[in-house]
Design an enzyme around this catalytic site. Structure first.
Site, short mmCIF file in Angstrom:
data_model
loop_
_atom_site.label_atom_id
_atom_site.label_comp_id
_atom_site.label_asym_id
_atom_site.label_seq_id
_atom_site.Cartn_x
_atom_site.Cartn_y
_atom_site.Cartn_z
N VAL A 43 39.90 45.39 39.10
CA VAL A 43 40.36 44.33 38.21
C VAL A 43 39.76 42.99 38.63
O VAL A 43 39.21 42.25 37.81
CB VAL A 43 41.91 44.26 38.20
CG1 VAL A 43 42.41 42.98 37.53
CG2 VAL A 43 42.50 45.47 37.49
N LYS A 93 51.01 47.99 38.94
CA LYS A 93 51.26 49.42 39.22
C LYS A 93 52.62 49.57 39.89
O LYS A 93 52.97 48.81 40.80
CB LYS A 93 50.14 49.97 40.11
CG LYS A 93 48.79 49.98 39.39
CD LYS A 93 47.69 50.55 40.26
CE LYS A 93 46.38 50.58 39.49
NZ LYS A 93 45.71 49.28 39.40
N LYS A 112 34.24 51.52 45.70
CA LYS A 112 35.25 50.75 44.96
C LYS A 112 34.93 49.29 45.23
O LYS A 112 35.03 48.83 46.37
CB LYS A 112 36.65 51.14 45.44
CG LYS A 112 37.76 50.59 44.58
CD LYS A 112 39.11 51.12 45.07
CE LYS A 112 40.25 50.50 44.29
NZ LYS A 112 41.56 50.92 44.82
N GLU A 166 37.08 47.94 32.76
CA GLU A 166 36.67 48.16 34.16
C GLU A 166 36.20 49.59 34.38
O GLU A 166 36.43 50.47 33.55
CB GLU A 166 37.82 47.82 35.10
CG GLU A 166 39.10 48.56 34.76
CD GLU A 166 39.88 49.04 35.96
OE1 GLU A 166 39.27 49.75 36.78
OE2 GLU A 166 41.09 48.75 36.06
N SER A 173 46.82 42.75 46.98
CA SER A 173 45.59 42.98 46.22
C SER A 173 44.85 41.68 45.92
O SER A 173 45.47 40.65 45.59
CB SER A 173 45.93 43.69 44.90
OG SER A 173 44.80 43.71 44.05
N ALA A 174 43.53 41.74 45.97
CA ALA A 174 42.68 40.59 45.60
C ALA A 174 42.81 40.26 44.12
O ALA A 174 42.43 39.17 43.69
CB ALA A 174 41.22 40.90 45.94
N ASP A 175 43.36 41.19 43.32
CA ASP A 175 43.56 40.94 41.89
C ASP A 175 44.38 39.67 41.65
O ASP A 175 44.15 38.93 40.70
CB ASP A 175 44.29 42.11 41.21
CG ASP A 175 43.49 43.41 41.22
OD1 ASP A 175 42.33 43.41 41.66
OD2 ASP A 175 44.05 44.44 40.78
N ASP A 212 49.35 43.44 53.08
CA ASP A 212 48.52 44.16 52.09
C ASP A 212 48.84 43.63 50.68
O ASP A 212 49.82 44.01 50.07
CB ASP A 212 48.80 45.67 52.19
CG ASP A 212 47.77 46.49 51.41
OD1 ASP A 212 46.97 45.88 50.66
OD2 ASP A 212 47.77 47.73 51.55
#
Length: 306
Positions: A110, A163, A90, A29, A144-146, A142
């Site tokens: 990602v 993370k 981003k 990435e 992540s779209a990951d 909140d």
């Protein structure tokens, strides 16, 4: 990929040749280049990751959007551009069409890298840590779209867990709900990015890349859609303790709250704050874990073409 969509893709020659001839390729990435590491470390790490992959007879394909084109494999000058330009967005799944249509530049997250890799025919993607459920997500929503991408996009992600700034138990629960296998690479515990331990068990363990490749091939044969996580802990000599990191992260999260940092800006802010609070130790751990993940990803990709 549909014929109409192909016009937005620009394959580097070595990547195109490898894919056409069934040679192994590993996706990398670009967010860690543009938004993850400071210059000049970002350029150095990007180059080292590509060289590590090549060292195993595998072709690296660093993915990014430049001038409205989705680049699958970057030249040295494009890597330098991603490392130095301040004009790089981003780019996650929701951003990619806008970035391409407007002719902008975007570092792929990602989620976006997985999406591009799947469309390009790349099966393995090596990165640092995935995104996940943020602390306090029960109020902020909140997430992540990951995680959604891992549920629907058939790419193997070699990473050092999620993370450690995230809510790791909720992230693992979400992945379980979405049917994403989380497999430890010679580790029974889910790594927590800078830390080898998290207190959370992985679903299964593989001891080497041969075993990992066997599972991936069975998933393909069974036509099981969706991603897989190969969770590879940070090398022991660079790992930070969970107790130490939790204290540092608490301080970083409180600083973000005070300054009203949210959304896309939160992760880069927290990682930078943690680097500052650890006196650079977290940056060193981050650099070493992404390089090690490139190594493991390359070895798995090499096994998949045997």
């Amino acid at each position: 990929m549909g014929e109409s969509g192909k016009r937005f893709f620009d394959f580097k020659d070595e990547v195109k040749e490898a894919l056409e001839n069934g040679k192994p390729v590993v996706a990398l990435e670009s967010t860690l280049i543009s938004h993850g590491f400071p210059y000049p470390e970002n350029l150095k790490v990007a180059g080292e990751m590509e060289e590590i992959v090549r060292g195993y007879g595998v072709v690296p394909a660093t993915i990014a959007a430049i001038g409205g084109k989705i680049k699958v494999g970057l030249t040295r000058s494009e890597l330098e551009f991603m490392a130095t330009s301040r004009d790089i967005l981003k780019g996650s799944r929701r951003d990619l069409a806008v970035i391409v249509a407007k002719g902008l530049n975007g570092a792929t997250t990602v989620a976006a890298t997985m999406m591009v890799a799947e469309r390009a025919g790349i099966k393995v993607f090596a990165t640092g840590g995935i995104g996940g459920v943020h602390r306090g997500a029960e109020k902020s929503f909140d997430i992540s779209a990951d995680l959604q991408e891992l549920a629907r996009t058939t790419v193997v992600v070699v990473c050092s867990g999620a993370k450690s700034i995230l809510d790791l138990p909720l992230t693992k629960e979400y992945l379980e709900t979405m049917g994403v296998p989380v497999i430890g690479f010679a580790s029974e515990e889910l790594p927590a990015f800078y830390c080898r331990e998290s207190g959370l068990k992985v679903d299964y363990v593989v001891n080497d890349e041969v075993e990992a490749a066997k599972i991936i091939k069975v998933m393909e044969d069974l036509k099981l859609r969706g991603g897989m996580i190969i969770a590879n802990p940070v090398p022991e000599e660079y790992a930070l303790s969970m107790e130490y990191m939790n204290e540092i992260i608490e301080r970083a999260v409180k600083a973000a709250e005070r300054e009203g940092v949210k959304g896309k800006k939160l992760t880069p802010y927290l990682l930078n704050k943690i680097k500052e609070l650890t006196g650079g130790k977290s940056l060193k751990a981050n650099i070493e874990l992404v390089k090690d993940n490139a190594r493991v990803g390359a070895k798995i990709a090499h096994e998949l073409v045997k």
